[in-house]
Design a protein around this motif. Structure first.
Motif, PDB file in Angstrom:
ATOM      1  N   VAL A  70       0.579  -0.893   0.012  1.00  0.00           N
ATOM      2  CA  VAL A  70      -0.167   0.196  -0.160  1.00  0.00           C
ATOM      3  C   VAL A  70       0.976   1.355  -0.076  1.00  0.00           C
ATOM      4  CG1 VAL A  70      -2.308  -1.357   1.156  1.00  0.00           C
ATOM      5  CG2 VAL A  70      -0.247  -0.042   2.155  1.00  0.00           C
ATOM      6  N   GLU A  71       0.330   2.380  -1.088  1.00  0.00           N
ATOM      7  CA  GLU A  71       0.841   3.385  -0.286  1.00  0.00           C
ATOM      8  C   GLU A  71       0.298   4.606   0.902  1.00  0.00           C
ATOM      9  OE1 GLU A  71       2.390   7.772  -2.112  1.00  0.00           O
ATOM     10  OE2 GLU A  71       1.392   6.259  -3.772  1.00  0.00           O
ATOM     11  N   VAL A  72       0.519   5.235   2.558  1.00  0.00           N
ATOM     12  CA  VAL A  72      -0.216   5.386   3.313  1.00  0.00           C
ATOM     13  C   VAL A  72      -0.052   6.854   3.222  1.00  0.00           C
ATOM     14  CG1 VAL A  72      -0.375   5.307   5.775  1.00  0.00           C
ATOM     15  CG2 VAL A  72       0.491   3.269   4.074  1.00  0.00           C
ATOM     16  N   PHE A  73      -1.018   7.601   2.754  1.00  0.00           N
ATOM     17  CA  PHE A  73      -0.974   9.542   3.161  1.00  0.00           C
ATOM     18  C   PHE A  73      -0.813   9.536   4.470  1.00  0.00           C
ATOM     19  CE2 PHE A  73      -1.366   7.913  -1.012  1.00  0.00           C
ATOM     20  CZ  PHE A  73      -0.954   8.904  -1.775  1.00  0.00           C
ATOM     21  N   PHE A  74      -0.239  10.266   5.602  1.00  0.00           N
ATOM     22  CA  PHE A  74      -0.691  10.527   6.471  1.00  0.00           C
ATOM     23  C   PHE A  74      -0.341  12.027   7.656  1.00  0.00           C
ATOM     24  CE2 PHE A  74       3.357   9.292   5.546  1.00  0.00           C
ATOM     25  CZ  PHE A  74       4.439  10.161   6.139  1.00  0.00           C
ATOM     26  N   ASN A  75      -1.103  12.041   8.254  1.00  0.00           N
ATOM     27  CA  ASN A  75      -0.719  13.656   8.898  1.00  0.00           C
ATOM     28  C   ASN A  75       0.636  13.162   9.847  1.00  0.00           C
ATOM     29  OD1 ASN A  75      -1.666  15.371   6.673  1.00  0.00           O
ATOM     30  ND2 ASN A  75      -3.661  14.600   8.199  1.00  0.00           N
ATOM     31  N   ILE A  76       1.722  14.239  10.808  1.00  0.00           N
ATOM     32  CA  ILE A  76       2.546  13.570  11.181  1.00  0.00           C
ATOM     33  C   ILE A  76       2.419  14.814  12.550  1.00  0.00           C
ATOM     34  CG2 ILE A  76       4.299  13.649  13.189  1.00  0.00           C
ATOM     35  CD1 ILE A  76       5.879  13.219  10.083  1.00  0.00           C
ATOM     36  N   SER A  77       1.788  14.182  14.481  1.00  0.00           N
ATOM     37  CA  SER A  77       1.805  15.245  15.257  1.00  0.00           C
ATOM     38  C   SER A  77       2.108  14.802  16.422  1.00  0.00           C
ATOM     39  CB  SER A  77      -0.167  14.717  15.152  1.00  0.00           C
ATOM     40  OG  SER A  77      -0.341  14.090  15.811  1.00  0.00           O
ATOM     41  N   SER A  78       2.548  15.572  16.844  1.00  0.00           N
ATOM     42  CA  SER A  78       3.274  15.078  18.369  1.00  0.00           C
ATOM     43  C   SER A  78       2.410  15.942  19.582  1.00  0.00           C
ATOM     44  CB  SER A  78       4.991  15.122  18.317  1.00  0.00           C
ATOM     45  OG  SER A  78       5.394  15.264  16.699  1.00  0.00           O
ATOM     46  N   ARG A  79       3.476  15.528  20.415  1.00  0.00           N
ATOM     47  CA  ARG A  79       1.981  15.760  22.052  1.00  0.00           C
ATOM     48  C   ARG A  79       3.837  16.110  23.076  1.00  0.00           C
ATOM     49  NH1 ARG A  79       0.469  11.801  20.872  1.00  0.00           N
ATOM     50  NH2 ARG A  79      -1.186  10.524  22.345  1.00  0.00           N
ATOM     51  N   GLU A  80       3.564  17.328  24.113  1.00  0.00           N
ATOM     52  CA  GLU A  80       4.321  16.226  25.114  1.00  0.00           C
ATOM     53  C   GLU A  80       3.489  15.847  26.155  1.00  0.00           C
ATOM     54  OE1 GLU A  80       5.924  17.377  28.853  1.00  0.00           O
ATOM     55  OE2 GLU A  80       4.310  19.167  28.164  1.00  0.00           O
ATOM     56  N   PHE A  81       4.109  14.948  27.414  1.00  0.00           N
ATOM     57  CA  PHE A  81       3.089  14.720  28.259  1.00  0.00           C
ATOM     58  C   PHE A  81       4.145  14.553  29.325  1.00  0.00           C
ATOM     59  CE2 PHE A  81       1.380  11.087  30.939  1.00  0.00           C
ATOM     60  CZ  PHE A  81       0.070  11.630  31.453  1.00  0.00           C
ATOM     61  N   LYS A  84       7.847  13.795  27.977  1.00  0.00           N
ATOM     62  CA  LYS A  84       7.928  12.773  27.719  1.00  0.00           C
ATOM     63  C   LYS A  84       7.278  14.031  25.896  1.00  0.00           C
ATOM     64  CE  LYS A  84       9.330   9.276  29.677  1.00  0.00           C
ATOM     65  NZ  LYS A  84       9.258   8.613  30.388  1.00  0.00           N
ATOM     66  N   TRP A  85       7.914  13.269  25.067  1.00  0.00           N
ATOM     67  CA  TRP A  85       6.876  13.344  23.471  1.00  0.00           C
ATOM     68  C   TRP A  85       6.966  12.437  22.663  1.00  0.00           C
ATOM     69  CZ3 TRP A  85       5.460  18.713  21.713  1.00  0.00           C
ATOM     70  CH2 TRP A  85       6.020  19.560  22.458  1.00  0.00           C
ATOM     71  N   TYR A  86       5.660  12.260  22.480  1.00  0.00           N
ATOM     72  CA  TYR A  86       4.499  11.677  21.615  1.00  0.00           C
ATOM     73  C   TYR A  86       4.874  11.657  19.819  1.00  0.00           C
ATOM     74  CZ  TYR A  86       5.079   9.454  26.020  1.00  0.00           C
ATOM     75  OH  TYR A  86       4.790   9.188  27.527  1.00  0.00           O
ATOM     76  N   THR A  87       4.695  10.846  19.459  1.00  0.00           N
ATOM     77  CA  THR A  87       4.707  11.562  18.039  1.00  0.00           C
ATOM     78  C   THR A  87       3.474  10.288  17.589  1.00  0.00           C
ATOM     79  OG1 THR A  87       7.045  12.404  17.741  1.00  0.00           O
ATOM     80  CG2 THR A  87       5.543  11.154  15.220  1.00  0.00           C
ATOM     81  N   ASP A  88       2.551  10.542  16.579  1.00  0.00           N
ATOM     82  CA  ASP A  88       1.262   9.629  15.823  1.00  0.00           C
ATOM     83  C   ASP A  88       2.024   9.880  14.351  1.00  0.00           C
ATOM     84  OD1 ASP A  88      -0.503   8.058  15.902  1.00  0.00           O
ATOM     85  OD2 ASP A  88      -1.709   9.783  15.136  1.00  0.00           O
TER      86      ASP A  88
END
Length: 120
Positions: A70-81, A84-88
């Motif tokens: 597959v080809e996956v089109f996506f967005n990157i988002s990060s948040r701090e908690f 620590k930083w988490y990326t989706d």
């Protein structure tokens, strides 16, 4: 329609995680599904994507399977908690690379197109 700033990766779906469900602070129920795409190269790399929302999860499960390229089109988002930083990597479109009469592409925004109807 994609533009030059859209992020995408092509690879093979190697794992689809169990469906996660919950209720938001506002009392709305939600669904989230994760999947791993392996990008083939000299040193293969895995990328973990998420699909969020009941309709998007249902569309993903209807048209995608482990082993499919597959080809996956996506967005990157990060948040701090807690410092620590988490990326989706949030997938918004997953397209099968094998275009045949029976192949259908899925736009996780809810639009469906038979491959023969695509303008290319």
């Amino acid at each position: 329609m994609e533009n030059k700033n859209d992020l995408s990766l092509t690879g093979e779906i190697t794992k689809i995680t169990k469906l996660q469900t919950g209720t938001s602070k506002a009392g709305k129920e939600w669904q989230k599904l994760g999947f791993v795409v392996t990008i083939q190269s000299e040193y293969p790399k895995d990328a973990y994507f998420t699909v969020f929302g009941e309709e998007k999860v249902a569309n993903f499960m209807k048209f995608n399977r482990v082993g499919q390229t597959v080809e996956v089109f996506f967005n990157i988002s990060s948040r701090e908690f807690n410092e620590k930083w988490y990326t989706d990597l949030g997938a918004w479109k997953v397209v099968s690379e094998k275009i045949t009469e029976a192949t259908t592409t899925v736009d996780t925004n809810g639009e469906y197109h038979k491959a023969t109807d695509l303008p290319f």
